[in-house]
Design a protein around this motif. Structure first.
Motif, PDB file in Angstrom:
ATOM      1  N   ILE A  97     -25.834  68.899 130.560  1.00 58.29           N
ATOM      2  CA  ILE A  97     -26.886  68.386 129.669  1.00 58.29           C
ATOM      3  C   ILE A  97     -28.251  68.517 130.333  1.00 58.29           C
ATOM      4  O   ILE A  97     -29.247  68.861 129.685  1.00 58.29           O
ATOM      5  N   GLU A  98     -28.303  68.254 131.660  1.00 57.30           N
ATOM      6  CA  GLU A  98     -29.573  68.376 132.372  1.00 57.30           C
ATOM      7  C   GLU A  98     -30.074  69.806 132.354  1.00 57.30           C
ATOM      8  O   GLU A  98     -31.286  70.056 132.240  1.00 57.30           O
ATOM      9  N   ASN A  99     -29.162  70.820 132.443  1.00 56.94           N
ATOM     10  CA  ASN A  99     -29.569  72.230 132.351  1.00 56.94           C
ATOM     11  C   ASN A  99     -30.164  72.535 130.979  1.00 56.94           C
ATOM     12  O   ASN A  99     -31.183  73.234 130.853  1.00 56.94           O
ATOM     13  N   GLN A 100     -29.522  72.019 129.912  1.00 55.31           N
ATOM     14  CA  GLN A 100     -30.051  72.232 128.563  1.00 55.31           C
ATOM     15  C   GLN A 100     -31.432  71.585 128.415  1.00 55.31           C
ATOM     16  O   GLN A 100     -32.340  72.153 127.802  1.00 55.31           O
ATOM     17  N   ILE A 101     -31.571  70.394 128.994  1.00 54.63           N
ATOM     18  CA  ILE A 101     -32.880  69.724 128.933  1.00 54.63           C
ATOM     19  C   ILE A 101     -33.936  70.557 129.645  1.00 54.63           C
ATOM     20  O   ILE A 101     -35.073  70.691 129.179  1.00 54.63           O
ATOM     21  N   SER A 102     -33.581  71.162 130.800  1.00 55.82           N
ATOM     22  CA  SER A 102     -34.525  71.988 131.541  1.00 55.82           C
ATOM     23  C   SER A 102     -34.981  73.187 130.715  1.00 55.82           C
ATOM     24  O   SER A 102     -36.163  73.529 130.668  1.00 55.82           O
ATOM     25  N   ILE A 103     -34.033  73.838 129.998  1.00 59.43           N
ATOM     26  CA  ILE A 103     -34.391  74.991 129.143  1.00 59.43           C
ATOM     27  C   ILE A 103     -35.321  74.556 128.025  1.00 59.43           C
ATOM     28  O   ILE A 103     -36.330  75.220 127.720  1.00 59.43           O
ATOM     29  N   CYS A 104     -35.020  73.412 127.411  1.00 59.75           N
ATOM     30  CA  CYS A 104     -35.866  72.901 126.331  1.00 59.75           C
ATOM     31  C   CYS A 104     -37.278  72.593 126.834  1.00 59.75           C
ATOM     32  O   CYS A 104     -38.275  72.843 126.130  1.00 59.75           O
ATOM     33  N   GLN A 105     -37.387  72.024 128.055  1.00 59.21           N
ATOM     34  CA  GLN A 105     -38.699  71.726 128.615  1.00 59.21           C
ATOM     35  C   GLN A 105     -39.501  73.005 128.846  1.00 59.21           C
ATOM     36  O   GLN A 105     -40.712  73.051 128.587  1.00 59.21           O
ATOM     37  N   LYS A 106     -38.838  74.084 129.301  1.00 55.65           N
ATOM     38  CA  LYS A 106     -39.531  75.362 129.496  1.00 55.65           C
ATOM     39  C   LYS A 106     -40.022  75.929 128.164  1.00 55.65           C
ATOM     40  O   LYS A 106     -41.143  76.452 128.056  1.00 55.65           O
ATOM     41  N   LYS A 107     -39.172  75.848 127.102  1.00 56.91           N
ATOM     42  CA  LYS A 107     -39.593  76.312 125.771  1.00 56.91           C
ATOM     43  C   LYS A 107     -40.792  75.518 125.274  1.00 56.91           C
ATOM     44  O   LYS A 107     -41.743  76.063 124.703  1.00 56.91           O
ATOM     45  N   LYS A 108     -40.756  74.194 125.532  1.00 55.67           N
ATOM     46  CA  LYS A 108     -41.868  73.345 125.114  1.00 55.67           C
ATOM     47  C   LYS A 108     -43.172  73.775 125.796  1.00 55.67           C
ATOM     48  O   LYS A 108     -44.236  73.870 125.179  1.00 55.67           O
ATOM     49  N   LEU A 109     -43.079  74.076 127.108  1.00 54.49           N
ATOM     50  CA  LEU A 109     -44.260  74.517 127.839  1.00 54.49           C
ATOM     51  C   LEU A 109     -44.805  75.841 127.286  1.00 54.49           C
ATOM     52  O   LEU A 109     -46.020  76.055 127.202  1.00 54.49           O
ATOM     53  N   TRP A 110     -43.910  76.775 126.910  1.00 52.68           N
ATOM     54  CA  TRP A 110     -44.352  78.061 126.337  1.00 52.68           C
ATOM     55  C   TRP A 110     -45.087  77.857 125.023  1.00 52.68           C
ATOM     56  O   TRP A 110     -46.139  78.455 124.786  1.00 52.68           O
ATOM     57  N   ILE A 111     -44.565  76.951 124.197  1.00 51.46           N
ATOM     58  CA  ILE A 111     -45.225  76.669 122.915  1.00 51.46           C
ATOM     59  C   ILE A 111     -46.591  76.042 123.164  1.00 51.46           C
ATOM     60  O   ILE A 111     -47.598  76.404 122.520  1.00 51.46           O
ATOM     61  N   GLU A 112     -46.655  75.111 124.122  1.00 50.63           N
ATOM     62  CA  GLU A 112     -47.941  74.494 124.434  1.00 50.63           C
ATOM     63  C   GLU A 112     -48.933  75.529 124.956  1.00 50.63           C
ATOM     64  O   GLU A 112     -50.126  75.486 124.656  1.00 50.63           O
TER      65      GLU A 112
END
Length: 733
Positions: free
Chosen positions: A217-232
């Protein structure tokens, strides 16, 4: 009790429990013996007689509690005689017990009166155990026998038919079985612990699975955080483009405003130049104003100085006028002081004497001072020699022998540990006795292993080979009342069942050797066992009474080689490494001897070397006496030094007084010279001319007034110039 063929037992009882017999004799046969008869005919009488005649207690029989109740009614006393078989070739032994209605008992062995303890030792040596139900079962103890468990039956049977080694092996077997049970319990506990660890492992496995899921779950959260940063980032990039367009528009607007501001900046630059010039002029004028202020201050200061000059001239004139008036009075006072100093000088000279007399007195004092100082130095030197000898020779020897004595006596702690390993109960009883000695009327002695010392350590094995271990760990009493109280306290109240106690013979008992040891020296004997020990008198009397240590000589290898020549009256003796026991047959008169090799001492191994201890004590006493003599000499020297120093102080005081008087005379003479010069100076002073001084004062005051007027005029002119400059604008205030 009976053995076939050659063992014979003789029993004679003058009392009967059934009150049927007055006198009866029993001669057991070589095989099984049966006594048959109806109830009340006295069958149990023989069993009671055997028990009581062999040191058995009345509670073993299970009937009457007091020994006096076994005396036939109408009789005052009863007698039991039992003849016991010994080893082949040895004379049978006859044990006799006589007791009366008062409960008093007399014991005899072969018609010789002995202590009950000796009878007990004899019975124990023949392995007769009347209190063992597997060896002797009275009628009234059958119920107790039936209540015994298999373990008790086995132990009693082994004690009855076997040796002490068998009992020891049984105890070892029981200990081993207990250890086996403990190991089984430990194994069971380890199994339970293993199961618990396995259950813990299962619980940890569940936790590990949960942690693995959490990592996914922590790995999935890390991927989501990276996607969020790209959108920002995309949003911010769009905003940067918009902001760039706005920046270009703002720059164009800024250029337009700069074109409008340029003429205003030229005007502001000219204004700044004018302001700078005005500031410079202001600074110049301020400096001029400060210069003017300084000049005004100087003029005012000069005017004040002239006023002070006027006042000083007047003050000087007044001072000279006062001095002229007081000159005669000062001359008179100075002469009065001079006369007083002369009188004081003459008085001191009369007291002290002239210069020659003072020198003679000082010379007279100098000789005894030198003599006293020399005597003091001599005494101090002698005192230092004595003190050095005391501190470097005598005191180290005293400490050396004190340490040696302390080390020799330190065996008490080792002995106590040996006693503890031999008998925990005896060790605990010693600790109790040391805290409760006040409960007893007569002296009480700790176990012999703690009380006995030897002249030499090699004799310990001889005494330990003679005295039973139970007596070596037994407490010794001089009063049977104290002994009973002690046994009640430690056995009953403290529960220390294995504690033994003995009562020593009275102090008037006398024990003598069969002959002087010198008479046996030709056989190699050099001392009796009693002469090798150092112990309290009560313990020594008991050992002489019980073990006849005053009759046991100690020899050497020559004794071993000539053991057959030892006189017949010595039946027990030692050589260097062997113990000899000599017996004489009562029937044939043949002599037989047994030899046993002596084992090293265990209980008495730690012993105080009394001879070495006495040597150390004697040396310590000698050096302590020497130290006391040194201290007395030091005290004597201190007294003499105090007397001499007191006399020396008196001489120093006299010399000091003389020197102080001489110094006073010198000081008075110096004061006289000073005072005479003062009188001469006052008399030589010129006469004061009042008119001239007055004219001089007026002249000085006039000059000061003229200077002051001139300064005022200059100040007025300066002020007019300043007002003029201010009026024309050349100076700003």
């Amino acid at each position: 009790m009976a053995e076939p063929d050659d063992r014979c037992h003789y029993c004679q009882a003058l009392y009967l429990l059934s009150r049927t017999y007055k006198e009866v004799e029993l001669y057991p046969g070589s095989s099984l013996n049966l006594i048959i008869g109806p109830n009340g005919t006295g069958k149990s009488t023989f069993v009671c007689a055997i028990i009581l005649g062999l040191c058995g207690k009345t509670n073993i029989i299970g009937r009457a509690k007091k020994i006096s109740e076994y005396v036939r009614s109408g009789c005052s006393e009863a007698t039991i005689e039992i003849e016991l078989f010994q080893e082949p070739g040895q004379r049978n032994v006859i044990i006799t017990r006589i007791f009366n209605v008062m409960g008093q008992t007399t014991w005899k062995i072969d018609q010789k009166t002995v202590k009950e303890k000796q009878v007990q030792d004899l019975i124990a040596s023949l392995n007769i155990q009347v209190d063992n139900l597997c060896q002797l079962l009275p009628q009234d103890r059958v119920q107790d026998f039936s209540k015994m468990n298999p373990q008790e039956l086995l132990r009693s049977t082994l004690a009855a038919v076997g040796s002490q080694e068998s009992v020891a092996l049984l105890d070892e077997l029981i200990t081993t079985r207990n250890q086996q049970k403990n190991l089984g319990n430990k194994s069971t506990n380890n199994g339970q612990m293993l199961q618990e660890q396995q259950r813990l492992n299962e619980r940890l496995k569940v936790q590990i699975d949960a942690m693995t899921q959490r990592k996914l779950i922590e790995n999935q959260i890390s991927i989501c955080q990276k996607k969020k940063l790209w959108i920002e980032y995309q949003d911010l990039r769009k905003k940067v483009v918009d902001y760039s367009v706005d920046k270009k528009k703002a720059a164009q607007l800024l250029n337009n405003h700069k074109d409008k501001i340029s003429p205003l900046e030229v005007v502001m630059k000219n204004a700044r130049s004018i302001i700078q010039k005005l500031e410079q002029r202001k600074l110049t004028l301020n400096r001029e104003v400060q210069t003017i202020k300084d000049k005004i201050k100087d003029v005012l200061k000069s005017m004040k100085t002239q006023e002070l000059n006027i006042k000083n001239a007047e003050a000087i004139f007044m001072e000279k006028l006062d001095h002229q008036k007081n000159r005669e009075r000062e001359i008179q006072e100075a002469k009065t002081v001079l006369e007083k100093l002369v009188v004081d000088r003459d008085r001191m000279i009369n007291i002290v004497g002239d210069e020659n007399k003072v020198k003679m007195e000082l010379a007279t004092l100098h000789k005894p001072i030198l003599k006293t100082n020399a005597a003091i130095e001599t005494l101090k030197k002698q005192k230092l020699e004595i003190q050095y000898d005391l501190e470097n020779n005598v005191m180290p020897q005293i400490r050396l022998y004190q340490n040696r004595i302390r080390n020799l006596k330190d065996v008490n702690s080792k002995r106590l540990e040996v006693l503890r390993s031999a008998s925990e109960d005896a060790y605990a009883a010693v600790q109790w006795l040391r805290e409760n000695r006040h409960l007893f009327q007569c002296p009480v002695y700790e176990p012999m292993v703690l009380e006995i010392n030897f002249t030499e350590g090699k004799y310990a094995c001889y005494l330990e080979s003679t005295v039973a271990n139970r007596d070596l760990v037994a407490f010794t009493f001089e009063s049977s009342q104290d002994m009973n109280l002690f046994l009640k306290k430690v056995r009953v109240e403290k529960g220390l069942k294995q504690v033994n106690a003995i009562c020593s013979p009275p102090s008037n008992a006398v024990f003598r050797a069969p002959c002087e040891i010198e008479d046996l020296s030709y056989l190699g004997f050099y001392t009796y066992l009693v002469d090798t020990i150092s112990a309290p008198e009560a313990i020594t009397r008991y050992l002489c009474k019980q073990y006849s240590i005053h009759r046991i000589p100690i020899g050497n290898d020559h004794t071993y080689n000539n053991s057959g020549k030892v006189p017949s009256n010595i039946s027990f003796f030692f050589t260097s490494k062997h113990r000899f026991t000599v017996r004489v047959s009562a029937y044939s008169g043949a002599k037989s001897s047994s030899t046993v090799e002596i084992r090293p001492a265990k209980l008495l191994a730690n012993t105080v070397d009394v001879e070495q201890l006495n040597i150390c004590n004697n040396q310590l006493s000698k050096f302590e006496q020497n130290g006391q003599e040194h201290r007395q000499k030091l005290q004597m020297f201190d007294g003499k030094l105090a007397t001499l120093e007191e006399g020396l102080n008196e001489l120093y005081t006299r010399r000091k007084n003389i020197n102080e008087s001489v110094e006073k005379v010198k000081a008075i003479c110096a004061q006289i010279r000073v005072q005479m010069k003062k009188v001469q100076d006052i008399e030589k002073e010129s006469i004061f001319n009042l008119q001239e001084e007055k004219a001089k004062c007026k002249r000085l005051q006039k000059d000061a007034v003229l200077k002051q007027c001139k300064l005022q005029s200059e100040l007025c002119t300066f002020m007019k110039d300043i007002h003029s400059k201010i009026y024309h604008g050349e100076l700003w205030m």
